[in-house]
Design an enzyme around this catalytic site. Structure first.
Site, PDB file in Angstrom:
ATOM      1  N   GLU A 277      -6.483  -2.925   6.926  1.00  0.00           N
ATOM      2  CA  GLU A 277      -7.842  -2.971   6.403  1.00  0.00           C
ATOM      3  C   GLU A 277      -8.786  -1.925   6.978  1.00  0.00           C
ATOM      4  OE1 GLU A 277      -8.934  -7.206   6.181  1.00  0.00           O
ATOM      5  OE2 GLU A 277      -7.903  -6.937   4.275  1.00  0.00           O
TER       6      GLU A 277
ATOM      7  N   ILE B 252      -1.987   3.539   7.335  1.00  0.00           N
ATOM      8  CA  ILE B 252      -2.140   3.987   5.941  1.00  0.00           C
ATOM      9  C   ILE B 252      -2.216   5.524   5.918  1.00  0.00           C
ATOM     10  CG2 ILE B 252      -3.646   3.927   3.899  1.00  0.00           C
ATOM     11  CD1 ILE B 252      -4.336   1.020   4.705  1.00  0.00           C
TER      12      ILE B 252
ATOM     13  N   THR C  39       0.842  -1.210   0.000  1.00  0.00           N
ATOM     14  CA  THR C  39       0.000   0.000   0.000  1.00  0.00           C
ATOM     15  C   THR C  39       0.870   1.250   0.000  1.00  0.00           C
ATOM     16  OG1 THR C  39      -1.477  -1.268   1.407  1.00  0.00           O
ATOM     17  CG2 THR C  39      -2.007   1.042   1.121  1.00  0.00           C
TER      18      THR C  39
ATOM     19  N   LYS D 282     -17.103   3.027   7.671  1.00  0.00           N
ATOM     20  CA  LYS D 282     -16.709   2.951   9.081  1.00  0.00           C
ATOM     21  C   LYS D 282     -17.016   4.278   9.767  1.00  0.00           C
ATOM     22  CE  LYS D 282     -12.449   2.829  11.829  1.00  0.00           C
ATOM     23  NZ  LYS D 282     -11.006   2.587  11.850  1.00  0.00           N
TER      24      LYS D 282
ATOM     25  N   LEU E 258       5.671   0.521   6.567  1.00  0.00           N
ATOM     26  CA  LEU E 258       6.310  -0.308   7.586  1.00  0.00           C
ATOM     27  C   LEU E 258       7.820  -0.086   7.624  1.00  0.00           C
ATOM     28  CD1 LEU E 258       4.244  -3.535   6.837  1.00  0.00           C
ATOM     29  CD2 LEU E 258       3.838  -1.870   8.652  1.00  0.00           C
TER      30      LEU E 258
ATOM     31  N   GLU F  71      -5.740   2.126  16.385  1.00  0.00           N
ATOM     32  CA  GLU F  71      -6.518   3.258  15.871  1.00  0.00           C
ATOM     33  C   GLU F  71      -6.377   3.379  14.355  1.00  0.00           C
ATOM     34  OE1 GLU F  71      -8.772   5.220  17.013  1.00  0.00           O
ATOM     35  OE2 GLU F  71      -8.745   4.819  19.154  1.00  0.00           O
TER      36      GLU F  71
HETATM   37  P1  FAD Z   1       4.319  -4.269   2.643  1.00  0.00           P
HETATM   38  O1  FAD Z   1       2.871  -4.446   2.391  1.00  0.00           O
HETATM   39  O2  FAD Z   1       5.009  -5.289   3.487  1.00  0.00           O
HETATM   40  O3  FAD Z   1       5.031  -4.193   1.235  1.00  0.00           O
HETATM   41  C1  FAD Z   1       6.417  -4.337   1.098  1.00  0.00           C
HETATM   42  C2  FAD Z   1       6.780  -4.400  -0.365  1.00  0.00           C
HETATM   43  O4  FAD Z   1       8.201  -4.402  -0.470  1.00  0.00           O
HETATM   44  C3  FAD Z   1       6.267  -5.641  -1.096  1.00  0.00           C
HETATM   45  O5  FAD Z   1       5.791  -5.271  -2.364  1.00  0.00           O
HETATM   46  C4  FAD Z   1       7.525  -6.476  -1.266  1.00  0.00           C
HETATM   47  O6  FAD Z   1       7.488  -7.302  -2.406  1.00  0.00           O
HETATM   48  C5  FAD Z   1       8.568  -5.375  -1.405  1.00  0.00           C
HETATM   49  N1  FAD Z   1       9.928  -5.833  -1.106  1.00  0.00           N
HETATM   50  C6  FAD Z   1      10.428  -6.290   0.067  1.00  0.00           C
HETATM   51  N2  FAD Z   1      11.715  -6.659  -0.092  1.00  0.00           N
HETATM   52  C7  FAD Z   1      12.029  -6.406  -1.394  1.00  0.00           C
HETATM   53  C8  FAD Z   1      13.197  -6.571  -2.188  1.00  0.00           C
HETATM   54  N3  FAD Z   1      14.316  -7.077  -1.686  1.00  0.00           N
HETATM   55  N4  FAD Z   1      13.151  -6.201  -3.474  1.00  0.00           N
HETATM   56  C9  FAD Z   1      12.022  -5.677  -4.022  1.00  0.00           C
HETATM   57  N5  FAD Z   1      10.897  -5.501  -3.328  1.00  0.00           N
HETATM   58  C10 FAD Z   1      10.892  -5.869  -2.031  1.00  0.00           C
HETATM   59  N6  FAD Z   1      -2.733  -0.144   8.663  1.00  0.00           N
HETATM   60  C11 FAD Z   1      -3.887   0.530   8.693  1.00  0.00           C
HETATM   61  O7  FAD Z   1      -3.948   1.667   8.205  1.00  0.00           O
HETATM   62  N7  FAD Z   1      -5.005  -0.034   9.225  1.00  0.00           N
HETATM   63  C12 FAD Z   1      -4.993  -1.251   9.804  1.00  0.00           C
HETATM   64  O8  FAD Z   1      -6.036  -1.721  10.262  1.00  0.00           O
HETATM   65  C13 FAD Z   1      -3.767  -1.962   9.852  1.00  0.00           C
HETATM   66  N8  FAD Z   1      -3.678  -3.172  10.433  1.00  0.00           N
HETATM   67  C14 FAD Z   1      -2.464  -3.788  10.501  1.00  0.00           C
HETATM   68  C15 FAD Z   1      -2.330  -4.989  11.208  1.00  0.00           C
HETATM   69  C16 FAD Z   1      -1.088  -5.601  11.316  1.00  0.00           C
HETATM   70  C17 FAD Z   1      -0.955  -6.859  12.108  1.00  0.00           C
HETATM   71  C18 FAD Z   1       0.042  -5.052  10.658  1.00  0.00           C
HETATM   72  C19 FAD Z   1       1.384  -5.724  10.739  1.00  0.00           C
HETATM   73  C20 FAD Z   1      -0.092  -3.885   9.951  1.00  0.00           C
HETATM   74  C21 FAD Z   1      -1.322  -3.230   9.884  1.00  0.00           C
HETATM   75  N9  FAD Z   1      -1.451  -2.021   9.228  1.00  0.00           N
HETATM   76  C22 FAD Z   1      -2.643  -1.352   9.239  1.00  0.00           C
HETATM   77  C23 FAD Z   1      -0.317  -1.439   8.540  1.00  0.00           C
HETATM   78  C24 FAD Z   1      -0.456  -1.642   7.050  1.00  0.00           C
HETATM   79  O9  FAD Z   1      -0.609  -3.012   6.759  1.00  0.00           O
HETATM   80  C25 FAD Z   1       0.783  -1.120   6.347  1.00  0.00           C
HETATM   81  O10 FAD Z   1       1.103   0.145   6.817  1.00  0.00           O
HETATM   82  C26 FAD Z   1       0.513  -0.975   4.892  1.00  0.00           C
HETATM   83  O11 FAD Z   1       0.016  -2.151   4.373  1.00  0.00           O
HETATM   84  C27 FAD Z   1       1.765  -0.593   4.172  1.00  0.00           C
HETATM   85  O12 FAD Z   1       2.638  -1.666   4.130  1.00  0.00           O
HETATM   86  P2  FAD Z   1       3.944  -1.445   3.273  1.00  0.00           P
HETATM   87  O13 FAD Z   1       3.546  -1.105   1.896  1.00  0.00           O
HETATM   88  O14 FAD Z   1       4.838  -0.516   4.003  1.00  0.00           O
HETATM   89  O15 FAD Z   1       4.665  -2.875   3.331  1.00  0.00           O
END
Ligand code: FAD
Length: 503
Positions: A53, A349, A18, A82, A336, A345
């Site tokens: 989500e 996102i 995301t 929501k 992340l 809360e």
């Molecule tokens: P990720 O979704 O982990 O994406 C990481 C990306 O990096 C992937 O595409 C992967 O392929 C890529 N990547 C990794 N290593 C490499 C590499 N070496 N080379 C190329 N690509 C690579 N947020 C909310 O707003 N509401 C919620 O209710 C909520 N609930 C959550 C519950 C839990 C238990 C957790 C852990 C998180 C929650 N979050 C929530 C947070 C939310 O899921 C994240 O902030 C959001 O999905 C963003 O994730 P991201 O894109 O940073 O990481």
């Protein structure tokens, strides 16, 4: 004034979750009519986390600012509406309260509504605060409507957010970003090459292909490939304040009506969430492994679900905190990779979009600008502190002592900033909030009142208002609100009308 020197010509985003695709969509949208390139690299070997989500209301503004049609987005992501979060068993077993987002009543003769309510409470009126919240009353009655269509009614100040399928949202944002010119490269980043001054020069994929850029956005999730591994930015660990460090998640079938709110239920060693979407429920249990094993947490979660499991339960470890510098050298970390606070809360996102909006306001050139960077880092840090304090408030005010986890909350240190907020509130119900605070006053009032933190008195200026007249006025407002709520369609009816194709 001079013309921009040395503008950035190429952004490289690492990660297609995301965070990555929201960054792609935002930058793609800004540069769609220019020669600035935006390339996003995502690995097929590392899955996205796929569990973000529940959201908060500013997401609606973010979608609008990108020109994304809300009903199309809702259909594509199987989203539901929501109005807020229902907190069950947090104060003690059997007790619940609601956290809405919008205005709580209207100001009266220039006095804040909350103070008016406090004065009446001091004069013996026991009407709950949430009886004046449009969202709380709508949620209780399982109703929905779009607030801006109800101008000049008691519902016009209501604010809503969405529950969405994180994987579908990622796909939607990816298609959107690609349609406005963002280049997608599938590949696994193996090497990060730096220049002599420590900036990132390029990344090399396992295929051997090298991608160079002027500015890099680290959206690689918990891997933190660029800001952590390559640039060695320290991580500030906040687990002394928020000890939960794992979550187990499972998706289930829907077995009941789609509620227009998230449920957060306190458990023996943490809390569980239940997020209704149009096609399924998202569930999870956030816990601390010092108090409960993965197996026990999974068993508790499975006992708390109402539908049938659609996926095997999955355990996700995490570490609460954030990078000391979320923008360092020519790299910005989002999602992340930037930091993590448990999703009590639903703020993660939003932090991605808020970081992006701030970055756009402080947009760099190729030259290092220490002033912009320092201010950016200060502001993001401030947001994390605010969220951290707000989350700790949910726990530290509990009366539960039925398990070691909750007993320990009676003695755990709380951040000084939160202690100051509570002390200040305890005097006359005032709030210590920054100008660009993330949470509205309503949020603080809802949790403080929900957890029975009561101020000693109201603000003495309220003595200028006659209690009887005030009582009449609040009563009228509450009755009008109830009547208006009962005229609205049910959440399900509204979803069917709003996104007919998908229902
Ligand atoms: P990720 O979704 O982990 O994406 C990481 C990306 O990096 C992937 O595409 C992967 O392929 C890529 N990547 C990794 N290593 C490499 C590499 N070496 N080379 C190329 N690509 C690579 N947020 C909310 O707003 N509401 C919620 O209710 C909520 N609930 C959550 C519950 C839990 C238990 C957790 C852990 C998180 C929650 N979050 C929530 C947070 C939310 O899921 C994240 O902030 C959001 O999905 C963003 O994730 P991201 O894109 O940073 O990481």
């Amino acid at each position: 004034m001079q013309i921009t020197q040395d503008p950035i010509k190429k952004f490289v985003i690492v990660g297609g979750g995301t965070a990555g695709w929201l960054a792609g969509a935002t930058l793609g949208n800004i540069f769609k009519h220019s020669d600035v390139e935006v390339e996003l690299i995502e690995s097929e070997d590392v899955n996205i986390i796929g569990v973000g989500e529940a959201t908060i209301p500013p997401l609606i503004d973010t979608l609008e600012s990108l020109g994304i049609d809300l009903s199309e987005f809702i259909s594509a992501t199987q989203a539901s509406f929501k109005w807020g979060i229902k907190f069950e068993n947090w104060y003690q077993e059997g007790h619940s309260y609601f956290h809405p987002f919008g205005e709580l009543g209207k100001r009266i003769d220039g006095h804040e509504f909350y103070q008016c309510w406090l004065k009446l409470k001091a004069h013996g009126d026991n009407t709950p605060l949430m009886a004046y919240s449009p969202e709380a009353v709508l949620a209780e009655n399982m109703r929905f409507f779009v607030p801006h269509q109800a101008m000049n009614t008691p519902l016009s100040g209501a604010r809503f957010a969405l529950h969405l399928d994180a994987v579908l949202a990622g796909k939607y944002l990816r298609n959107f970003a690609q349609s406005i010119g963002v280049k997608r490269t599938v590949g696994h980043v193996e090497l990060v090459d730096k220049t002599l001054d420590g900036n990132i020069a390029s990344v090399t994929l396992s295929s051997g292909h090298t991608i160079a850029g002027d500015f890099f956005i680290d959206c690689s999730g918990f891997n933190s490939l660029l800001i952590g591994n390559a640039l060695n930015t320290d991580y500030q660990d906040w687990s002394e304040y928020l000890p939960c460090n794992r979550a187990v998640v499972v998706q289930t079938t829907l077995s009941e009506d789609i509620a227009p709110y998230t449920i957060s239920r306190a458990q023996e060693a943490g809390w569980s969430w239940h997020i209704p979407l149009q096609h399924r429920m998202g569930n999870g249990y956030v816990y601390c492994d010092k108090y409960i094993s993965d197996e026990q947490a999974t068993a508790t979660l499975m006992k708390n679900i109402s539908g049938k499991a659609l996926t095997p339960p999955r355990v996700i470890p995490f570490r609460t905190g954030l990078r000391e510098q979320v923008w360092h050298k020519n790299c910005l970390a989002l999602g992340l990779a930037q930091g993590f606070l448990e999703p009590l809360e639903s703020t993660a996102i939003h932090l991605v979009s808020k970081s992006l909006a701030l970055f756009v306001r402080m947009f760099p050139t190729k030259q290092h600008n220490a002033i912009l960077q320092a201010e950016f880092n200060r502001r993001i840090h401030q947001d994390y502190v605010e969220i951290r304090d707000f989350l700790v408030l949910h726990y530290c005010t509990t009366k539960r002592s039925d398990s070691p986890f909750w007993q320990d909350w009676q003695h755990r240190p709380i951040p000084q900033t939160l202690q100051q907020r509570i002390n200040f509130f305890a005097q006359q119900g005032g709030l210590l909030r920054e100008t660009e605070a993330l949470f509205q006053a309503t949020s603080w009032y809802a949790v403080l009142d929900g957890m029975k933190v009561n101020p000693l008195s109201y603000n003495p200026t309220l003595d200028a208002l006659d209690a009887k007249t005030l009582h009449k006025s609040l009563n009228m407002g509450r009755t009008a609100l109830e009547q208006c709520v009962l005229k609205q369609p049910s959440h399900l009816q509204f979803l069917q009308q709003y996104c007919p194709a998908e229902n």
